[in-house]
Each structure stands twice: as C-alpha cells, then as structure tokens.
Design an enzyme around this catalytic site. Structure first.
Site, PDB file in Angstrom:
ATOM      1  N   PHE A  54     -17.983  -1.082  18.737  1.00 52.22           N
ATOM      2  CA  PHE A  54     -17.375  -0.082  19.821  1.00 52.22           C
ATOM      3  C   PHE A  54     -16.444  -0.981  20.531  1.00 52.22           C
ATOM      4  CE2 PHE A  54     -21.702   0.963  19.165  1.00 52.22           C
ATOM      5  CZ  PHE A  54     -21.210   2.704  17.921  1.00 52.22           C
ATOM      6  N   ARG A  55     -15.400  -1.900  19.936  1.00 48.13           N
ATOM      7  CA  ARG A  55     -13.997  -2.140  20.874  1.00 48.13           C
ATOM      8  C   ARG A  55     -14.369  -3.051  21.984  1.00 48.13           C
ATOM      9  NH1 ARG A  55     -12.948  -1.901  15.796  1.00 48.13           N
ATOM     10  NH2 ARG A  55     -11.470  -0.399  15.348  1.00 48.13           N
ATOM     11  N   LEU A  56     -15.516  -3.219  22.417  1.00 50.40           N
ATOM     12  CA  LEU A  56     -16.447  -3.566  23.570  1.00 50.40           C
ATOM     13  C   LEU A  56     -16.464  -5.511  23.365  1.00 50.40           C
ATOM     14  CD1 LEU A  56     -18.228  -1.254  25.283  1.00 50.40           C
ATOM     15  CD2 LEU A  56     -16.347  -1.535  25.194  1.00 50.40           C
TER      16      LEU A  56
END
Ligand SMILES: Cc1cc2nc3c(=O)[nH]c(=O)nc-3n(C[C@H](O)[C@H](O)[C@H](O)COP(=O)(O)O)c2cc1C
Length: 201
Positions: free
Chosen positions: A177-179
C-alpha cells in the site's frame, strides 16, 4: 537511531549496496548494474542517462565512459553527480549523491583491458556525444582504428572511469500500500561518520 533490520541491516552502506546488487544479478532480466546517472550543465539544467556501474569499492562507486562526452564535461565542471539504480524484480532502489573524480590510472587500464577487442576498438572510434554524419561513417572509423591499433589497443587517453564518493545513499524497498521503507545514510563531509535516518515513504 533507526529500526533497521533484514535487507537494511548492517553498518556499511557499500556492503548493503553490494549485497542488493548481488541479489539483483540473480533476478534481473539484464543489466542489473545499470544506473541512471544524473549531472547538471553550466546553467544548472539537469541531464540523465544510463551507464553501467562497474565497481562498488569500500567507499565509492565507479563507472566508465568517454572523457569528452557531454556527461564528462558536466561532471568535470560540477565535480558532483547523482545516480539511481532500480530493480523491477526486487522492487527496490538505491539513490546516491556525491563528489566525483576521474579514475584514469592502472584501475582504468585493467578494466579497459578486460573488455572485448571490439569494445576496446569501439571506445577509440566513438567521439561520444558528438554529431555523426551516418552509421557508415562510424563503421569506417572503426575500420580505420582497427587497421591502426591492431589487436592490443592501449586505453584511449580520452576514455576512463569516474569514481563517485557519496555524501548520501538512500536504500528504498517497496512496501504494501505504498508504505515503503526508506533509509538515508548521509554525511556532510567524506571524513564524517554516517547519519542514518528512516524517512517517510
Ligand atoms: C543500459 C545502458 C548502459 C549504458 N552504459 C554506458 C556506460 O557504461 N558508459 C557510457 O559511456 N555510456 C553508456 N550507455 C550510453 C549512455 O546512456 C549515453 O547514451 C552515452 O554515455 C552518452 O551520454 P552523454 O551524451 O550524456 O555523455 C549506456 C546506455 C544504456 C541504455
């Protein structure tokens, strides 16, 4: 300081970079050592192109090129460069910013000598980044150089390495999740010890 572990663990960024590259050699389709090298011209206008990273040393990164090329002119005038390497297969990148100097001694001679004969002759024949009238003109130049230099050409005086000594190295790995995970190693001066910070994705 920071919660580094797994692929980010270690107290030497060059060792981490080498271990990521070694891993990428087993997973990338081709050219795992390709880097997007960034320079700036005299007006501050950025420029970028791919080159091959040929050596990760204990404190620097080395690539080879033509000393009369555009990139060489930009490096020589700024004394600085940056590069990024990205591996799709690993979903990781390494970013480097630093000071640059020429490697035009025995190490450059040895690397030049390790290349195929055609590549060695090609380095002589290419006036890299200069206009070229036709492919035929380039092939004629290769033929002329081959007749003159024979089978054991010396390293051209206008061809050699550049050594990038980093002031910053950032290791980045894709997260769900783009983390993503990011760790930036930085120092004000080459003789300083590294400051390590985890960065927001
Ligand atoms: C994957 C890849 C690797 C390359 N490796 C090199 C290299 O190691 N040295 C080099 O001079 N050019 C290399 N090139 C060509 C450069 O991208 C560029 O066209 C050339 O160096 C001229 O750049 P300049 O006009 O900015 O100096 C490579 C290109 C690609 C796509």
């Amino acid at each position: 300081m920071s919660d580094r572990s797994g692929i980010f663990a270690g107290d030497d960024p060059f060792v981490i970079a080498q271990s990521w590259l070694t891993e990428a050699e087993g997973t990338e389709v081709n050219d795992p050592n390709s880097i997007a090298l960034s320079t700036v011209d005299a007006d501050g206008l950025p420029n970028a192109r791919m080159v091959l990273l040929k050596e990760i040393e204990s404190a620097a990164f080395v690539f080879y090129t033509n000393y009369e090329s555009r990139k060489a002119q930009e490096i020589d005038q700024a004394g600085k460069a940056a590069f990024v390497m990205h591996w799709k297969s690993l979903r990781r990148q390494i970013r480097v910013r630093g000071l640059v100097e020429k490697e035009d001694g025995p190490q450059a001679d040895a690397y030049y000598a390790s290349r195929s004969l055609k590549s060695r002759l090609g380095a002589w024949a290419s006036h890299q980044s200069q206009p070229l009238s036709s492919r035929a003109a380039l092939m004629a130049e290769v033929a002329r150089i081959t007749a003159r230099q024979g089978t054991n050409p010396p390293r051209p005086p206008f061809w050699g390495g550049y050594r990038i000594s980093p002031l910053e190295i950032e290791f980045w790995a894709d997260g769900a999740f783009r983390l993503h995970d990011r760790f930036r190693w930085s120092r004000k001066d080459m003789s300083d010890s590294w400051n390590i910070a985890r960065l927001n994705p």
